[in-house]
Design an enzyme around this catalytic site. Sequence first.
Site, PDB file in Angstrom:
ATOM      1  N   ASP A 203       0.822  -1.202   0.000  1.00 13.61           N
ATOM      2  CA  ASP A 203       0.000   0.000   0.000  1.00 13.61           C
ATOM      3  C   ASP A 203       0.865   1.264   0.000  1.00 13.61           C
ATOM      4  O   ASP A 203       1.853   1.348   0.728  1.00 13.61           O
ATOM      5  CB  ASP A 203      -0.849  -0.040   1.283  1.00 13.61           C
ATOM      6  CG  ASP A 203      -1.810   1.120   1.410  1.00 13.61           C
ATOM      7  OD1 ASP A 203      -2.731   1.198   0.600  1.00 13.61           O
ATOM      8  OD2 ASP A 203      -1.625   1.951   2.329  1.00 13.61           O
ATOM      9  N   GLU A 245       1.390  -0.486  -5.172  1.00 11.35           N
ATOM     10  CA  GLU A 245       0.415   0.582  -5.322  1.00 11.35           C
ATOM     11  C   GLU A 245       1.144   1.915  -5.348  1.00 11.35           C
ATOM     12  O   GLU A 245       1.479   2.478  -4.311  1.00 11.35           O
ATOM     13  CB  GLU A 245      -0.616   0.621  -4.188  1.00 11.35           C
ATOM     14  CG  GLU A 245      -1.760   1.551  -4.559  1.00 11.35           C
ATOM     15  CD  GLU A 245      -2.354   2.401  -3.434  1.00 11.35           C
ATOM     16  OE1 GLU A 245      -3.384   3.042  -3.680  1.00 11.35           O
ATOM     17  OE2 GLU A 245      -1.789   2.460  -2.329  1.00 11.35           O
TER      18      GLU A 245
HETATM   19  C1  GLC Z   1      -4.319   3.199  -0.398  1.00 15.30           C
HETATM   20  C2  GLC Z   1      -5.620   2.449  -0.243  1.00 15.30           C
HETATM   21  C3  GLC Z   1      -6.667   3.348   0.349  1.00 15.30           C
HETATM   22  C4  GLC Z   1      -6.176   3.881   1.667  1.00 15.30           C
HETATM   23  C5  GLC Z   1      -4.801   4.541   1.533  1.00 15.30           C
HETATM   24  C6  GLC Z   1      -4.177   4.800   2.862  1.00 15.30           C
HETATM   25  O1  GLC Z   1      -4.441   4.204  -1.328  1.00 15.30           O
HETATM   26  O2  GLC Z   1      -6.027   1.919  -1.476  1.00 15.30           O
HETATM   27  O3  GLC Z   1      -7.887   2.686   0.498  1.00 15.30           O
HETATM   28  O4  GLC Z   1      -7.088   4.819   2.172  1.00 15.30           O
HETATM   29  O5  GLC Z   1      -3.903   3.710   0.824  1.00 15.30           O
HETATM   30  O6  GLC Z   1      -3.786   3.590   3.459  1.00 15.30           O
END
Ligand code: GLC
Length: 534
Positions: A203, A245
């Site tokens: 993440d 991500e």
């Molecule tokens: C990522 C996740 C999201 C979350 C953020 C903070 O973007 O997809 O849902 O709010 O990280 O952890």
Amino acid sequence: MTTNSPLWYKDAIFYELHVRAFYDSNADGIGDLPGLTEKLDYLQTLGVNCLWLLPIYPSPRKDDGYDIADYYNIDPAYGTMQDFENFIHAAHQRGLRVIMDLVLNHTSDQHPWFQAARASKDSPYRDYYVWSDTDQKYADARIIFLDTEPSNWTWDEQAGQYYWHRFYASQPDLNYDNPAVRQEMLRVADFWLQKGIDGFRADAVPYLIEREGSNCENLPETHDYLKQLRAHIDEGYPGRILLCEANQSPQDVRPYFGEGDEFHMGFHFPLMPRIYMSLQKETIRDLQEILAQTPPIPENCQWCIFLRNHDELTLEMVTEEERQWMWQQYAPDPRMKLNLGIRRRLAPLLQNDRARLELANSLLLTLPGAPIIYYGDEIGMGDNLLLPDRDGVRTPMQWDSSPQAGFSTTTPATPLLTGDYAPERVNVQDQLQNPASLFHALRHMLQVRQQSPALGQGSLHWHNPGNPAIALYERRHLQERVLILHNLSGLAQVASLGGGFPAHVRNLLTDQTQPLPTEILLQPRQFLWLALED
Ligand code: GLC
Ligand code: CA
């Protein structure tokens, strides 16, 4: 069955789901791991290969589990560690792999580390977080949760200092300049890999390190740590994957693949809004442009592509003008907007129009990258604008038309959809029974894709059909060639093929051999997957 190849992820089909919203086995209104385990047969029927579970760790849920209070446990609402182990075992028995979120950047403010850190400057945990006496440092870092957070710094009364957070104030950033933090998170990775999971969706990785004078994203020191994490995983757990991500331009995502020694996979964020732009403008231009700007990636890496996920449909990676246009087209009601995005599901975005839904899914399954299907989109679920934040796209899975949608025997903690997308109208049971349903159309496309290595990992070659409404491209892998045609338009269109193609092709979706004329008439929003065999 997924293959045992260490490169299994390159042609896998992923399915993202929220355990909380999938199936409630113990009548408390909240989906749980035993519930998910019961539904594995359904996922096998759909024909996906790898499940991505949203966070299931103990959490005060200020960000629906992305605010973790304990990295080594399961939130009791979702079950026990034994339930988790049973689930992993049952998934693997069915040839389904499982990846989970690894939230590196921040913890919950309720995490004992943060509690200790704020309580005393002398605590060894103080330096687990990023503190400052002023809120003026790192001024060039943008605010991500624009609608709610005025600053990336929040004053902590108890600590007597400001702490740094790229997301909600309830999610203090960890300090990756501290070697103890780096070690700590390797231990977290070990713990879950030892439970047998197949990897992580990592993440929010661009934000691990802060440096004055930079925008605090994608810094070299951040890549250093991620490479260390990868080496650690490769050493102990070959065949497990890291999915990145990083909501960034393709040029900025490219370094996350390293030389094949950082991430195995990375989301292609900028491609996603351009699929919607192309569908609405009925031309391939935006799609072609972004793919032309996408650099090649190492042989052992793969993009992950998606139409929707659990967040808002992000418009961070488009120009201001394009963003306004996307909002006009796809978010006519102000409640549909969130931060720099649109908090709606796939079916409502595409006007619940079957032809558009199939066309979008066909693009997802034939463009380069491993596709991710977001739970519920396979049956065309809708969203709930009355729920706050992103909750409206995370409502309970609709299994049947009964009052609790077959999700639970009690009232679900997150309300079910009503209106056009209510369980009476959209549910798994009806669609399983109806061979003409969206579910079956998608399932069939998945089956066909599974049999075609070219669609999984083939290279991409554009052809010019002499008509901007038609996306005409080829995927090639070894000897296999598949020609893909999409008519993006709501009107019939002609594609000119020119020479160089065989006279007969096999239509992969109908399994019929058919002649390939030099001019093809495509019906509105029709698509064709054609195997070129000599
Ligand atoms: C990522 C996740 C999201 C979350 C953020 C903070 O973007 O997809 O849902 O709010 O990280 O952890
Ligand atoms: Ca439950």
